[in-house]
Design a protein around this motif. Structure first.
Motif, mmCIF file in Angstrom:
data_model
loop_
_atom_site.group_PDB
_atom_site.id
_atom_site.type_symbol
_atom_site.label_atom_id
_atom_site.label_comp_id
_atom_site.label_asym_id
_atom_site.label_seq_id
_atom_site.Cartn_x
_atom_site.Cartn_y
_atom_site.Cartn_z
ATOM 1 N N ALA A 4 -15.329 10.443 -6.284
ATOM 2 C CA ALA A 4 -14.904 10.529 -4.880
ATOM 3 C C ALA A 4 -15.153 9.227 -4.115
ATOM 4 N N ALA A 5 -16.292 8.603 -4.331
ATOM 5 C CA ALA A 5 -16.627 7.378 -3.588
ATOM 6 C C ALA A 5 -15.640 6.255 -3.900
ATOM 7 N N ASP A 6 -15.330 6.087 -5.182
ATOM 8 C CA ASP A 6 -14.366 5.039 -5.550
ATOM 9 C C ASP A 6 -12.977 5.376 -5.041
ATOM 10 N N ALA A 7 -12.626 6.659 -5.076
ATOM 11 C CA ALA A 7 -11.325 7.086 -4.556
ATOM 12 C C ALA A 7 -11.209 6.756 -3.075
ATOM 13 N N GLN A 8 -12.308 6.944 -2.335
ATOM 14 C CA GLN A 8 -12.310 6.634 -0.902
ATOM 15 C C GLN A 8 -12.062 5.143 -0.662
ATOM 16 N N LYS A 9 -12.698 4.300 -1.454
ATOM 17 C CA LYS A 9 -12.501 2.853 -1.318
ATOM 18 C C LYS A 9 -11.055 2.464 -1.627
ATOM 19 N N ARG A 10 -10.498 3.088 -2.623
ATOM 20 C CA ARG A 10 -9.119 2.782 -2.993
ATOM 21 C C ARG A 10 -8.143 3.249 -1.914
ATOM 22 N N MET A 11 -8.461 4.332 -1.248
ATOM 23 C CA MET A 11 -7.612 4.801 -0.156
ATOM 24 C C MET A 11 -7.570 3.795 0.992
ATOM 25 N N VAL A 12 -8.696 3.168 1.253
ATOM 26 C CA VAL A 12 -8.744 2.129 2.299
ATOM 27 C C VAL A 12 -7.827 0.970 1.931
ATOM 28 N N PHE A 13 -7.885 0.551 0.675
ATOM 29 C CA PHE A 13 -7.023 -0.532 0.197
ATOM 30 C C PHE A 13 -5.547 -0.141 0.296
ATOM 31 N N ILE A 14 -5.238 1.091 -0.106
ATOM 32 C CA ILE A 14 -3.847 1.562 -0.088
ATOM 33 C C ILE A 14 -3.334 1.653 1.346
ATOM 34 N N LYS A 15 -4.194 2.081 2.260
ATOM 35 C CA LYS A 15 -3.781 2.159 3.670
ATOM 36 C C LYS A 15 -3.308 0.801 4.170
ATOM 37 N N ASP A 16 -4.039 -0.239 3.802
ATOM 38 C CA ASP A 16 -3.645 -1.580 4.230
ATOM 39 C C ASP A 16 -2.316 -1.973 3.595
ATOM 40 N N ARG A 17 -2.122 -1.593 2.353
ATOM 41 C CA ARG A 17 -0.841 -1.861 1.673
ATOM 42 C C ARG A 17 0.316 -1.169 2.396
ATOM 43 N N LEU A 18 0.127 0.098 2.760
ATOM 44 C CA LEU A 18 1.166 0.844 3.458
ATOM 45 C C LEU A 18 1.414 0.276 4.853
ATOM 46 N N ALA A 19 0.349 -0.154 5.513
ATOM 47 C CA ALA A 19 0.497 -0.759 6.839
ATOM 48 C C ALA A 19 1.265 -2.080 6.752
ATOM 49 N N ARG A 20 0.984 -2.867 5.725
ATOM 50 C CA ARG A 20 1.701 -4.139 5.551
ATOM 51 C C ARG A 20 3.189 -3.904 5.319
ATOM 52 N N TYR A 21 3.498 -2.815 4.627
ATOM 53 C CA TYR A 21 4.909 -2.471 4.416
ATOM 54 C C TYR A 21 5.582 -2.178 5.753
ATOM 55 N N GLU A 22 4.919 -1.406 6.609
ATOM 56 C CA GLU A 22 5.490 -1.091 7.925
ATOM 57 C C GLU A 22 5.686 -2.356 8.760
ATOM 58 N N ILE A 23 4.734 -3.269 8.684
ATOM 59 C CA ILE A 23 4.848 -4.529 9.429
ATOM 60 C C ILE A 23 6.003 -5.360 8.896
ATOM 61 N N ALA A 24 6.161 -5.404 7.593
ATOM 62 C CA ALA A 24 7.264 -6.162 6.993
ATOM 63 C C ALA A 24 8.608 -5.607 7.449
ATOM 64 N N ILE A 25 8.728 -4.292 7.504
ATOM 65 C CA ILE A 25 9.969 -3.679 7.965
ATOM 66 C C ILE A 25 10.169 -3.936 9.455
ATOM 67 N N ALA A 26 9.082 -3.880 10.214
ATOM 68 C CA ALA A 26 9.175 -4.148 11.653
ATOM 69 C C ALA A 26 9.679 -5.568 11.907
ATOM 70 N N ARG A 27 9.184 -6.527 11.136
ATOM 71 C CA ARG A 27 9.633 -7.920 11.309
ATOM 72 C C ARG A 27 11.099 -8.065 10.902
ATOM 73 N N PHE A 28 11.517 -7.306 9.905
ATOM 74 C CA PHE A 28 12.933 -7.294 9.532
ATOM 75 C C PHE A 28 13.778 -6.826 10.704
ATOM 76 N N TYR A 29 13.345 -5.764 11.368
ATOM 77 C CA TYR A 29 14.082 -5.256 12.527
ATOM 78 C C TYR A 29 14.079 -6.268 13.679
#
Length: 254
Positions: A165-190
């Motif tokens: 569970a602890a490692d999964a939690q850390k990986r979720m934090v990393f993935i959140k940043d990845r998903l946020a970067r995707y949204e920012i990339a799309i926002a800049r495209f718009y």
């Protein structure tokens, strides 16, 4: 004629070599066909210990097919999941994981299997060439990252005391940043397409869903720029106020 005399021995040698490989493969299959469950399992464990996970997966798959309800069946499937994963066989790993979860929902190692599903989906998105070259492809579809996030979330929700569970939690934090970067990339495209409403909405989505990511400042800046272009003064001031409060060094403030 000289060139022909030179090539022929080479071709003959290659043919002999291929013939030898074919013979060796046939002998290998024959040997496996005569092995019992325990012998096959010991063979697979030896391959795993040697780091030959492709061979281990092949042997374990044979064992799983031949003795699907034997006393070793659960352990064989768990080892098969790991071997497929280490051999970078994503589709096979996920298929074996899903079958295990479907048939053994109450097994004591379900938390491990769900953890492996998250790792597999997370690794599936990695691109070795891009990682080596330092290329940021935040704009590529993060479908596998979303799946991995959900896998880790389910693990934590269903097995909060799991050792994974602890490692999964850390990986979720990393993935959140990845998903946020995707949204920012799309926002800049718009933004480049002057689709300011869509850009602002993407920025707001990051604020609402990924408030602890490193992309919040960029999301607020995009919102300020978009609302400025749209002439929405009140929304612009609200975004600017939040930006000043949390990121006073932003270039957008001056």
């Amino acid at each position: 004629m000289r060139s022909i005399r030179f090539i022929m021995p080479v071709l003959l040698g290659a043919a002999i070599s291929l013939s030898g490989c074919s013979s060796s493969t046939d002998e290998e299959k024959l040997a496996m066909a005569n092995m019992g469950a325990q012998q096959l399992y010991e063979r697979a464990k030896q391959s795993m210990a040697a780091g030959n996970f492709s061979n281990a997966a092949e042997t374990l798959s044979t064992l799983d097919s031949r003795y699907p309800f034997g006393p070793l069946s659960h352990q064989v499937q768990l080892d098969l999941i790991y071997s497929y994963y280490k051999a970078s066989k994503t589709d096979e790993t996920l298929a074996t994981i899903d079958r295990f979860l479907r048939l053994n929902p109450n097994h004591s190692d379900v938390d491990y299997v769900r953890y492996m599903r998250g790792l597999t989906n997370m690794d599936a998105e990695n691109n070795l060439f891009q990682d080596l070259m330092g290329i940021d492809r935040a704009d590529r579809d993060p479908e596998k990252s979303r799946e991995a996030f959900n896998d880790f979330r389910k693990l934590i929700e269903e097995h909060p005391d799991s050792k994974y569970a602890a490692d999964a939690q850390k990986r979720m934090v990393f993935i959140k940043d990845r998903l946020a970067r995707y949204e920012i990339a799309i926002a800049r495209f718009y933004m480049r397409r002057q689709a300011y409403v869509a850009a602002a909405n993407r920025g707001r989505y990051v604020i609402e869903h990924y408030p602890n990511s490193d992309q919040v400042q960029q999301a607020l800046e995009i919102m300020v720029s978009s609302y400025t272009e749209l002439g929405l003064e009140e929304l612009k001031q609200n975004a600017m106020k939040t930006l000043k409060l949390n990121y006073p060094d932003s270039d957008f403030i001056s």
